[in-house]
Design a protein around this motif. Structure first.
Motif, PDB file in Angstrom:
ATOM      1  N   GLU A  88     -10.897  10.417  17.078  1.00  0.00           N
ATOM      2  CA  GLU A  88     -11.760  11.567  17.274  1.00  0.00           C
ATOM      3  C   GLU A  88     -11.528  12.660  16.143  1.00  0.00           C
ATOM      4  OE1 GLU A  88     -11.556  15.069  20.711  1.00  0.00           O
ATOM      5  OE2 GLU A  88     -10.262  13.471  20.889  1.00  0.00           O
ATOM      6  N   LEU A  89     -12.837  13.065  15.774  1.00  0.00           N
ATOM      7  CA  LEU A  89     -12.963  14.274  14.768  1.00  0.00           C
ATOM      8  C   LEU A  89     -12.505  15.542  15.438  1.00  0.00           C
ATOM      9  CD1 LEU A  89     -13.940  14.857  11.763  1.00  0.00           C
ATOM     10  CD2 LEU A  89     -16.241  15.220  12.658  1.00  0.00           C
ATOM     11  N   GLN A  90     -11.433  15.977  14.561  1.00  0.00           N
ATOM     12  CA  GLN A  90     -11.017  17.364  15.109  1.00  0.00           C
ATOM     13  C   GLN A  90     -11.445  18.474  13.932  1.00  0.00           C
ATOM     14  OE1 GLN A  90      -6.690  17.189  16.011  1.00  0.00           O
ATOM     15  NE2 GLN A  90      -7.346  16.570  18.237  1.00  0.00           N
ATOM     16  N   GLU A  91     -11.948  19.282  14.083  1.00  0.00           N
ATOM     17  CA  GLU A  91     -12.340  20.339  13.226  1.00  0.00           C
ATOM     18  C   GLU A  91     -10.919  21.000  12.911  1.00  0.00           C
ATOM     19  OE1 GLU A  91     -15.004  20.788  11.846  1.00  0.00           O
ATOM     20  OE2 GLU A  91     -15.962  19.210  12.897  1.00  0.00           O
ATOM     21  N   GLY A  92     -10.890  21.373  11.571  1.00  0.00           N
ATOM     22  CA  GLY A  92      -9.698  22.120  11.195  1.00  0.00           C
ATOM     23  C   GLY A  92      -9.409  23.400  11.705  1.00  0.00           C
ATOM     24  N   ARG A  93      -8.081  23.529  12.186  1.00  0.00           N
ATOM     25  CA  ARG A  93      -7.709  24.968  12.385  1.00  0.00           C
ATOM     26  C   ARG A  93      -7.340  25.561  11.268  1.00  0.00           C
ATOM     27  NH1 ARG A  93      -3.832  21.910  16.940  1.00  0.00           N
ATOM     28  NH2 ARG A  93      -2.936  21.475  15.043  1.00  0.00           N
ATOM     29  N   ARG A  94      -7.061  26.782  11.737  1.00  0.00           N
ATOM     30  CA  ARG A  94      -6.739  27.733  10.611  1.00  0.00           C
ATOM     31  C   ARG A  94      -5.272  27.803  10.627  1.00  0.00           C
ATOM     32  NH1 ARG A  94     -10.296  30.993   8.336  1.00  0.00           N
ATOM     33  NH2 ARG A  94     -12.279  30.908   9.055  1.00  0.00           N
ATOM     34  N   PHE A  95      -4.537  28.006   9.299  1.00  0.00           N
ATOM     35  CA  PHE A  95      -3.317  28.095   9.322  1.00  0.00           C
ATOM     36  C   PHE A  95      -2.997  29.318   8.329  1.00  0.00           C
ATOM     37  CE2 PHE A  95       0.811  26.697   7.140  1.00  0.00           C
ATOM     38  CZ  PHE A  95       1.440  26.326   8.125  1.00  0.00           C
ATOM     39  N   ARG A 129      -8.384  24.664   7.697  1.00  0.00           N
ATOM     40  CA  ARG A 129      -7.929  23.283   7.084  1.00  0.00           C
ATOM     41  C   ARG A 129      -9.046  22.422   7.283  1.00  0.00           C
ATOM     42  NH1 ARG A 129      -2.353  21.890   9.742  1.00  0.00           N
ATOM     43  NH2 ARG A 129      -2.406  20.330   8.319  1.00  0.00           N
ATOM     44  N   ALA A 130      -8.902  21.444   6.607  1.00  0.00           N
ATOM     45  CA  ALA A 130     -10.167  20.474   6.661  1.00  0.00           C
ATOM     46  C   ALA A 130     -10.225  19.711   7.982  1.00  0.00           C
ATOM     47  CB  ALA A 130      -9.863  19.463   5.419  1.00  0.00           C
ATOM     48  N   PRO A 131     -11.312  19.382   8.431  1.00  0.00           N
ATOM     49  CA  PRO A 131     -11.125  18.412   9.590  1.00  0.00           C
ATOM     50  C   PRO A 131     -10.359  17.005   9.446  1.00  0.00           C
ATOM     51  CG  PRO A 131     -13.487  18.338   8.576  1.00  0.00           C
ATOM     52  CD  PRO A 131     -12.460  19.389   7.820  1.00  0.00           C
ATOM     53  N   ARG A 132     -10.153  16.330  10.543  1.00  0.00           N
ATOM     54  CA  ARG A 132      -9.426  15.034  10.217  1.00  0.00           C
ATOM     55  C   ARG A 132      -9.835  14.193  11.613  1.00  0.00           C
ATOM     56  NH1 ARG A 132      -3.883  15.312  12.633  1.00  0.00           N
ATOM     57  NH2 ARG A 132      -3.869  17.016  14.067  1.00  0.00           N
ATOM     58  N   GLN A 174     -24.544   9.889   2.233  1.00  0.00           N
ATOM     59  CA  GLN A 174     -23.636   9.597   1.636  1.00  0.00           C
ATOM     60  C   GLN A 174     -22.630  10.559   1.709  1.00  0.00           C
ATOM     61  OE1 GLN A 174     -25.575   8.908  -2.095  1.00  0.00           O
ATOM     62  NE2 GLN A 174     -25.020   6.388  -1.844  1.00  0.00           N
ATOM     63  N   ARG A 175     -22.696  11.749   1.554  1.00  0.00           N
ATOM     64  CA  ARG A 175     -21.740  12.896   1.421  1.00  0.00           C
ATOM     65  C   ARG A 175     -21.280  13.121   2.987  1.00  0.00           C
ATOM     66  NH1 ARG A 175     -21.738  16.676  -1.926  1.00  0.00           N
ATOM     67  NH2 ARG A 175     -23.707  16.768  -2.385  1.00  0.00           N
ATOM     68  N   ARG A 176     -21.762  12.734   4.037  1.00  0.00           N
ATOM     69  CA  ARG A 176     -21.469  12.897   5.447  1.00  0.00           C
ATOM     70  C   ARG A 176     -20.287  11.537   5.345  1.00  0.00           C
ATOM     71  NH1 ARG A 176     -19.290  15.043   9.768  1.00  0.00           N
ATOM     72  NH2 ARG A 176     -19.898  13.950  11.716  1.00  0.00           N
ATOM     73  N   ARG A 177     -20.467  10.479   5.031  1.00  0.00           N
ATOM     74  CA  ARG A 177     -19.891   9.375   5.285  1.00  0.00           C
ATOM     75  C   ARG A 177     -18.541   9.600   4.309  1.00  0.00           C
ATOM     76  NH1 ARG A 177     -20.981   5.846   8.707  1.00  0.00           N
ATOM     77  NH2 ARG A 177     -19.484   4.270   7.627  1.00  0.00           N
ATOM     78  N   ALA A 178     -18.602  10.107   3.010  1.00  0.00           N
ATOM     79  CA  ALA A 178     -17.546  10.262   2.444  1.00  0.00           C
ATOM     80  C   ALA A 178     -16.577  11.626   2.973  1.00  0.00           C
ATOM     81  CB  ALA A 178     -17.900  10.607   1.192  1.00  0.00           C
ATOM     82  N   GLU A 179     -17.078  12.309   3.545  1.00  0.00           N
ATOM     83  CA  GLU A 179     -16.557  13.395   4.327  1.00  0.00           C
ATOM     84  C   GLU A 179     -15.725  12.759   5.459  1.00  0.00           C
ATOM     85  OE1 GLU A 179     -19.267  16.355   5.302  1.00  0.00           O
ATOM     86  OE2 GLU A 179     -19.378  17.222   3.435  1.00  0.00           O
ATOM     87  N   LEU A 180     -16.181  11.853   6.303  1.00  0.00           N
ATOM     88  CA  LEU A 180     -15.519  11.382   7.440  1.00  0.00           C
ATOM     89  C   LEU A 180     -14.481  10.307   6.968  1.00  0.00           C
ATOM     90  CD1 LEU A 180     -18.740  10.339   9.689  1.00  0.00           C
ATOM     91  CD2 LEU A 180     -17.062  12.215  10.268  1.00  0.00           C
ATOM     92  N   ARG A 237      -6.947  11.730   6.087  1.00  0.00           N
ATOM     93  CA  ARG A 237      -6.235  12.928   6.320  1.00  0.00           C
ATOM     94  C   ARG A 237      -5.492  13.011   7.814  1.00  0.00           C
ATOM     95  NH1 ARG A 237     -10.211  15.533   3.714  1.00  0.00           N
ATOM     96  NH2 ARG A 237     -11.509  15.861   5.636  1.00  0.00           N
ATOM     97  N   GLY A 238      -6.291  12.018   8.605  1.00  0.00           N
ATOM     98  CA  GLY A 238      -5.620  12.068   9.854  1.00  0.00           C
ATOM     99  C   GLY A 238      -4.428  10.813   9.951  1.00  0.00           C
ATOM    100  N   GLY A 239      -4.252  10.163   8.922  1.00  0.00           N
ATOM    101  CA  GLY A 239      -3.218   8.978   9.124  1.00  0.00           C
ATOM    102  C   GLY A 239      -3.567   7.894   9.058  1.00  0.00           C
ATOM    103  N   VAL A 240      -5.109   7.537   9.051  1.00  0.00           N
ATOM    104  CA  VAL A 240      -5.427   6.173   9.016  1.00  0.00           C
ATOM    105  C   VAL A 240      -5.154   5.693   7.703  1.00  0.00           C
ATOM    106  CG1 VAL A 240      -7.443   4.681   9.542  1.00  0.00           C
ATOM    107  CG2 VAL A 240      -7.353   6.627  10.729  1.00  0.00           C
TER     108      VAL A 240
END
Length: 165
Positions: A30-37, A42-45, A87-93, A99-102
């Motif tokens: 599940e894509l989670q938008e980055g929360r503020r720290f 923070r970047a999505p993960r 292509q940019r969107r796929r690279a971001e995903l 970042r999410g640990g995959v």
């Protein structure tokens, strides 16, 4: 919808689970938008939400059936130019999955959604009943094919992938 059709669908899915018990599963995310720290965004993960057997347009879990969404292979973020926005969107995903640990190079499914295994959904539903026979629509423009035949073919492909697949 009849009770016989719903029972037939449940039986087919249970039989498929038994046949797949030792087959490899893929991650559901599940894509989670980055929360503020401390005020810094923070970047999505992509975070893991389970595992499923990937059977074409279907994702079969231990207790549900899902429709596939996007499929992403995890990669570390790399800065580069892109010829297309897609292509940019796929690279971001891919970077969000990393970042999410995959682990790098592993597949994760996002944008999936639960299906109604009773076949009562209408319109462009992926699963439906044709009379009492469960059926699956394997493409948006395609017609329905019997679920039993579809599962047999997809399980065979999962267990015996073509060379270099």
């Amino acid at each position: 919808m009849t009770a016989a059709g719903a029972a037939r669908t449940a039986d087919l899915l249970d039989a498929a689970r038994r046949r797949l018990i030792d087959a490899p599963r893929e991650r559901l995310g599940e894509l989670q938008e980055g929360r503020r720290f401390f005020g810094i965004p923070r970047a999505p993960r992509i975070v893991e939400r389970g595992r499923a057997w990937h059977l074409g347009v279907l994702l079969l879990t231990d207790d549900s059936i899902l429709a596939t969404g996007e499929i992403v292979r995890s990669h570390a973020e790399v800065r580069r130019g892109f010829a297309a926005e897609s292509q940019r969107r796929r690279a971001e995903l891919a970077a969000a999955a990393h970042r999410g640990g995959v682990p790098e190079g592993e597949t994760v499914h996002i944008g999936w959604h639960p299906l109604d295994p009773t076949g009562t959904a209408t319109g462009g539903a992926v699963l439906a009943l044709r009379g009492d026979e469960p059926a699956v629509r394997w493409s948006a423009q395609g017609g329905y094919v019997p679920l039993a035949r579809y599962l047999d073919e997809r399980i065979d492909l999962l267990r015996n992938p073509p060379e270099r697949a």
